[in-house]
Motif scaffolding. Structure first.
Motif, mmCIF file in Angstrom:
data_model
loop_
_atom_site.group_PDB
_atom_site.id
_atom_site.type_symbol
_atom_site.label_atom_id
_atom_site.label_comp_id
_atom_site.label_asym_id
_atom_site.label_seq_id
_atom_site.Cartn_x
_atom_site.Cartn_y
_atom_site.Cartn_z
ATOM 1 N N LYS A 86 -9.501 43.090 20.097
ATOM 2 C CA LYS A 86 -9.896 41.906 20.834
ATOM 3 C C LYS A 86 -10.082 42.304 22.289
ATOM 4 C CE LYS A 86 -6.904 39.154 18.020
ATOM 5 N NZ LYS A 86 -5.877 38.152 18.007
ATOM 6 N N LYS A 87 -11.313 42.223 22.739
ATOM 7 C CA LYS A 87 -11.619 42.600 24.115
ATOM 8 C C LYS A 87 -12.468 41.524 24.774
ATOM 9 C CE LYS A 87 -11.507 47.593 23.672
ATOM 10 N NZ LYS A 87 -12.197 48.824 23.955
ATOM 11 N N PHE A 88 -12.457 41.533 26.079
ATOM 12 C CA PHE A 88 -13.322 40.683 26.891
ATOM 13 C C PHE A 88 -13.197 39.203 26.517
ATOM 14 C CE2 PHE A 88 -15.416 44.861 26.412
ATOM 15 C CZ PHE A 88 -15.211 45.313 27.707
ATOM 16 N N GLY A 89 -11.975 38.778 26.168
ATOM 17 C CA GLY A 89 -11.737 37.372 25.876
ATOM 18 C C GLY A 89 -12.070 36.933 24.468
ATOM 19 N N ALA A 90 -12.470 37.849 23.625
ATOM 20 C CA ALA A 90 -12.790 37.488 22.241
ATOM 21 C C ALA A 90 -11.517 37.057 21.516
ATOM 22 C CB ALA A 90 -13.428 38.659 21.513
ATOM 23 N N LYS A 91 -11.635 36.026 20.702
ATOM 24 C CA LYS A 91 -10.490 35.550 19.919
ATOM 25 C C LYS A 91 -10.326 36.360 18.640
ATOM 26 C CE LYS A 91 -10.888 30.921 21.712
ATOM 27 N NZ LYS A 91 -11.421 29.597 21.490
ATOM 28 N N GLY A 92 -11.368 37.034 18.248
ATOM 29 C CA GLY A 92 -11.312 37.816 17.020
ATOM 30 C C GLY A 92 -12.635 38.476 16.749
ATOM 31 N N GLY A 93 -12.717 39.108 15.611
ATOM 32 C CA GLY A 93 -13.947 39.784 15.233
ATOM 33 C C GLY A 93 -13.998 40.010 13.740
ATOM 34 N N THR A 94 -15.186 40.229 13.255
ATOM 35 C CA THR A 94 -15.393 40.478 11.838
ATOM 36 C C THR A 94 -16.180 41.758 11.685
ATOM 37 O OG1 THR A 94 -15.386 38.124 11.325
ATOM 38 C CG2 THR A 94 -16.449 39.579 9.719
ATOM 39 N N ILE A 95 -15.744 42.580 10.770
ATOM 40 C CA ILE A 95 -16.420 43.821 10.429
ATOM 41 C C ILE A 95 -17.045 43.619 9.062
ATOM 42 C CG2 ILE A 95 -16.070 46.257 9.890
ATOM 43 C CD1 ILE A 95 -13.625 45.980 11.923
ATOM 44 N N SER A 96 -18.326 43.892 8.955
ATOM 45 C CA SER A 96 -19.031 43.710 7.689
ATOM 46 C C SER A 96 -19.406 45.073 7.129
ATOM 47 C CB SER A 96 -20.290 42.869 7.933
ATOM 48 O OG SER A 96 -21.042 42.735 6.752
ATOM 49 N N TYR A 97 -19.290 45.215 5.835
ATOM 50 C CA TYR A 97 -19.602 46.492 5.186
ATOM 51 C C TYR A 97 -20.702 46.311 4.146
ATOM 52 C CZ TYR A 97 -16.381 44.543 1.723
ATOM 53 O OH TYR A 97 -15.762 43.729 0.823
ATOM 54 N N ARG A 98 -21.462 47.387 3.906
ATOM 55 C CA ARG A 98 -22.571 47.354 2.966
ATOM 56 C C ARG A 98 -22.092 47.386 1.516
ATOM 57 N NH1 ARG A 98 -25.044 52.272 3.467
ATOM 58 N NH2 ARG A 98 -25.893 51.655 5.450
ATOM 59 N N SER A 99 -21.200 48.348 1.189
ATOM 60 C CA SER A 99 -20.875 48.527 -0.223
ATOM 61 C C SER A 99 -19.389 48.652 -0.533
ATOM 62 C CB SER A 99 -21.600 49.755 -0.765
ATOM 63 O OG SER A 99 -21.240 50.896 -0.026
ATOM 64 N N LYS A 100 -18.580 49.023 0.446
ATOM 65 C CA LYS A 100 -17.181 49.276 0.148
ATOM 66 C C LYS A 100 -16.322 48.974 1.372
ATOM 67 C CE LYS A 100 -14.290 53.213 -1.066
ATOM 68 N NZ LYS A 100 -14.292 54.648 -1.281
ATOM 69 N N SER A 101 -15.260 48.233 1.145
ATOM 70 C CA SER A 101 -14.324 47.918 2.214
ATOM 71 C C SER A 101 -13.709 49.208 2.751
ATOM 72 C CB SER A 101 -13.221 47.015 1.660
ATOM 73 O OG SER A 101 -12.180 46.869 2.588
ATOM 74 N N THR A 102 -13.357 49.212 4.028
ATOM 75 C CA THR A 102 -12.725 50.398 4.613
ATOM 76 C C THR A 102 -11.303 50.583 4.122
ATOM 77 O OG1 THR A 102 -11.842 49.217 6.523
ATOM 78 C CG2 THR A 102 -14.054 50.177 6.750
ATOM 79 N N GLY A 103 -10.653 49.491 3.726
ATOM 80 C CA GLY A 103 -9.280 49.583 3.269
ATOM 81 C C GLY A 103 -8.260 49.593 4.391
ATOM 82 N N PHE A 104 -8.694 49.424 5.628
ATOM 83 C CA PHE A 104 -7.771 49.420 6.758
ATOM 84 C C PHE A 104 -6.980 48.111 6.808
ATOM 85 C CE2 PHE A 104 -10.717 52.537 8.853
ATOM 86 C CZ PHE A 104 -9.802 53.564 8.908
ATOM 87 N N ASN A 105 -5.783 48.203 7.331
ATOM 88 C CA ASN A 105 -4.968 47.033 7.611
ATOM 89 C C ASN A 105 -5.272 46.630 9.051
ATOM 90 O OD1 ASN A 105 -3.065 45.035 7.653
ATOM 91 N ND2 ASN A 105 -1.319 46.418 7.852
ATOM 92 N N TRP A 106 -6.286 45.784 9.230
ATOM 93 C CA TRP A 106 -6.758 45.415 10.558
ATOM 94 C C TRP A 106 -5.735 44.561 11.275
ATOM 95 C CZ3 TRP A 106 -10.695 48.102 12.163
ATOM 96 C CH2 TRP A 106 -11.609 48.595 11.237
ATOM 97 N N PRO A 107 -5.681 44.638 12.613
ATOM 98 C CA PRO A 107 -4.758 43.786 13.369
ATOM 99 C C PRO A 107 -5.138 42.312 13.240
ATOM 100 C CG PRO A 107 -5.982 45.277 14.834
ATOM 101 C CD PRO A 107 -6.454 45.540 13.446
#
Length: 172
Positions: A1-22
């Motif tokens: 979260k930067k520059f005042g953003a409340k959140g964000g979404t990461i979109s993937y083409r074919s496979k989830s990254t599997g990360f435990n996002w904050p």
């Protein structure tokens, strides 16, 4: 979260990254369309967004290049036919040598996108100027085979993929 953003979404083409996002960061499948500020995803979900900050991801498709010199592979970490991931040194059947005069930049799956582009561009410039010594075709092919052989292992885990690309950048 930067520059005042409340959140964000990461979109993937074919496979989830599997990360435990904050907290505040979520992951969704491919965006299928935008309707105003609404992004619709391939799983049927949707969300309201103020901006698309960076849209990346592509499949290598170079139809204007003669087939004998055309890189044809999926988006993977260690690309076949490219010494150090940039110099065309074909091992694939039917492909032709370009006598160390053909380079590709940014063709890999990328964890360090702009750093990768910069280091590859510097490597290419040094090779063209003769500062980087290009090994024999046999040595180039041996290195290509070594690294492309690691693709199944390193793509099985995001952390291994990141480490693999870190090692690659250090080789440049």
């Amino acid at each position: 979260k930067k520059f005042g953003a409340k959140g964000g979404t990461i979109s993937y083409r074919s496979k989830s990254t599997g990360f435990n996002w904050p907290e505040g960061i979520d992951e969704r499948p491919l965006v299928s369309k935008f309707d105003g500020n609404t992004a619709h995803f391939s799983d049927g979900s949707s969300g309201e967004y103020d901006a698309v900050i960076l849209a990346t991801g592509y499949l290598v498709h170079i139809p204007f290049m003669e087939w004998e010199y055309r890189l044809q592979c999926p988006t993977i970490l260690n690309v076949p036919d490219l010494y150090r991931g940039v110099l065309w040194s074909p091992m694939s059947e039917g492909k032709k040598s370009a006598d160390n005069r053909l380079f590709y930049v940014g063709m890999q799956d990328q964890w360090y996108t702009f750093t990768l582009f910069q280091l590859q561009a510097v490597w290419v410039a040094q090779a063209i100027k003769g500062i980087k010594e290009i090994p024999s075709v046999e040595d180039c092919h041996a290195e290509i085979a070594l690294w492309t052989g690691t693709n199944p292992e390193v793509t099985s885990c995001p952390y291994k993929a990141i480490q693999s690309q870190t090692d690659y950048l250090l080789r440049l």
